[in-house]
Design a protein around this motif. Structure first.
Motif, PDB file in Angstrom:
ATOM      1  N   LEU A   1      -0.143  -4.571  -8.434  1.00  0.00           N
ATOM      2  CA  LEU A   1      -1.032  -3.369  -8.732  1.00  0.00           C
ATOM      3  C   LEU A   1      -0.431  -1.980  -8.472  1.00  0.00           C
ATOM      4  CD1 LEU A   1      -4.111  -5.224  -7.757  1.00  0.00           C
ATOM      5  CD2 LEU A   1      -3.700  -4.999 -10.054  1.00  0.00           C
TER       6      LEU A   1
ATOM      7  N   LEU B   1      -2.059  -7.832 -16.453  1.00  0.00           N
ATOM      8  CA  LEU B   1      -2.039  -6.166 -16.012  1.00  0.00           C
ATOM      9  C   LEU B   1      -1.464  -5.584 -17.352  1.00  0.00           C
ATOM     10  CD1 LEU B   1       0.065  -6.541 -12.752  1.00  0.00           C
ATOM     11  CD2 LEU B   1      -2.318  -5.878 -13.128  1.00  0.00           C
ATOM     12  N   ASN B   2      -0.297  -6.101 -18.092  1.00  0.00           N
ATOM     13  CA  ASN B   2       0.070  -5.277 -19.296  1.00  0.00           C
ATOM     14  C   ASN B   2      -0.591  -5.006 -20.188  1.00  0.00           C
ATOM     15  OD1 ASN B   2       2.497  -4.810 -17.967  1.00  0.00           O
ATOM     16  ND2 ASN B   2       3.641  -6.328 -19.086  1.00  0.00           N
TER      17      ASN B   2
ATOM     18  N   ASP C   1      -1.197 -11.504  -8.175  1.00  0.00           N
ATOM     19  CA  ASP C   1      -1.333 -10.107  -8.801  1.00  0.00           C
ATOM     20  C   ASP C   1      -1.326  -9.010  -7.906  1.00  0.00           C
ATOM     21  OD1 ASP C   1      -3.701 -11.297  -7.887  1.00  0.00           O
ATOM     22  OD2 ASP C   1      -4.763  -9.734  -9.210  1.00  0.00           O
TER      23      ASP C   1
ATOM     24  N   ALA D   1      -3.797  -2.725 -19.142  1.00  0.00           N
ATOM     25  CA  ALA D   1      -3.272  -1.416 -19.114  1.00  0.00           C
ATOM     26  C   ALA D   1      -3.154  -0.645 -20.436  1.00  0.00           C
ATOM     27  CB  ALA D   1      -1.846  -1.005 -18.487  1.00  0.00           C
TER      28      ALA D   1
ATOM     29  N   PRO E   1       3.027  -0.462 -16.572  1.00  0.00           N
ATOM     30  CA  PRO E   1       3.466  -1.643 -17.253  1.00  0.00           C
ATOM     31  C   PRO E   1       4.240  -1.405 -18.774  1.00  0.00           C
ATOM     32  CG  PRO E   1       1.184  -1.517 -17.533  1.00  0.00           C
ATOM     33  CD  PRO E   1       1.715  -0.294 -16.657  1.00  0.00           C
TER      34      PRO E   1
ATOM     35  N   THR F   1       2.615  -0.858  -9.174  1.00  0.00           N
ATOM     36  CA  THR F   1       3.722  -0.354  -9.999  1.00  0.00           C
ATOM     37  C   THR F   1       3.022   0.867 -10.988  1.00  0.00           C
ATOM     38  OG1 THR F   1       4.675  -2.633 -10.049  1.00  0.00           O
ATOM     39  CG2 THR F   1       5.157  -1.172 -12.084  1.00  0.00           C
TER      40      THR F   1
ATOM     41  N   THR G   1      -2.714   3.354 -16.465  1.00  0.00           N
ATOM     42  CA  THR G   1      -1.665   2.843 -15.356  1.00  0.00           C
ATOM     43  C   THR G   1      -2.012   1.390 -14.665  1.00  0.00           C
ATOM     44  OG1 THR G   1      -2.123   4.205 -13.608  1.00  0.00           O
ATOM     45  CG2 THR G   1      -0.777   5.161 -15.185  1.00  0.00           C
ATOM     46  N   TYR G   2      -0.912   1.146 -13.695  1.00  0.00           N
ATOM     47  CA  TYR G   2      -1.502  -0.066 -13.091  1.00  0.00           C
ATOM     48  C   TYR G   2      -2.658   0.388 -12.065  1.00  0.00           C
ATOM     49  CZ  TYR G   2       2.087  -3.330 -14.386  1.00  0.00           C
ATOM     50  OH  TYR G   2       2.793  -4.151 -15.089  1.00  0.00           O
TER      51      TYR G   2
END
Length: 156
Positions: free
Chosen positions: A100, A49-50, A96, A53, A105, A102, A59-60
């Motif tokens: 998703l 994710l991080n 995961d 992004a 990140p 949020t 963003t998520y």
């Protein structure tokens, strides 16, 4: 909350001493019998994710709308899952979904603020550890190069 524990999962006197100390300091903590699982799970989330992004400037939620970013994110997460399993940690493939939703990140926050990221701790670690198994890491190779390129573009 700080999570910690022994690699063996054993709740030792040392773990209790750390918990007692953190309690005395008023620091939220959780001694864990499954710290390796928690560490690998966190790495899977951050690695996929991080980095996605940051690399795709999303963003998520944006990751969910970009087929390219989402595919690369899942590819990186699957690399961590496979590596965790090779390391003896049974990380499931569906961890995961809860992340998703949020908003943004931390790695993207770092990129927006032009701060150094944790690319070495994410892609760097996965790439280095996977080498000992001869496991390819194309998604993490991509993120490593792309995020280093972004950081190199920061105005000093």
């Amino acid at each position: 909350k700080i999570q910690f524990g022994e690699r063996s999962g054993e709740m030792t006197d040392r773990v209790q001493a750390v918990a007692d100390y953190l309690d005395e300091c008023g620091i939220a903590n959780e001694p864990c019998g499954d710290i390796l699982y928690k560490q690998w799970n966190k790495l899977m989330v951050n690695d996929g994710l991080n980095q996605a992004a940051a690399a795709f400037d999303l963003t998520y939620g944006g990751l969910c709308r970009s087929a390219e970013a989402q595919a690369k994110m899942h590819e990186a997460m699957q690399e961590v899952i496979r590596l965790a399993n090779l390391e003896g940690v049974p990380l499931p493939r569906d961890n995961d979904e809860q992340f998703l939703r949020t908003a943004m990140p931390s790695m993207r926050q770092d990129v927006l603020a032009k701060r150094p990221t944790e690319v070495e701790e994410f892609a760097g670690v996965v790439r280095a550890r996977a080498k000992k198994y001869g496991m390819p890491t194309p998604a993490n190779d991509f993120f490593y190069a792309r995020i280093q390129e972004i950081e190199a573009g920061y105005c000093k």
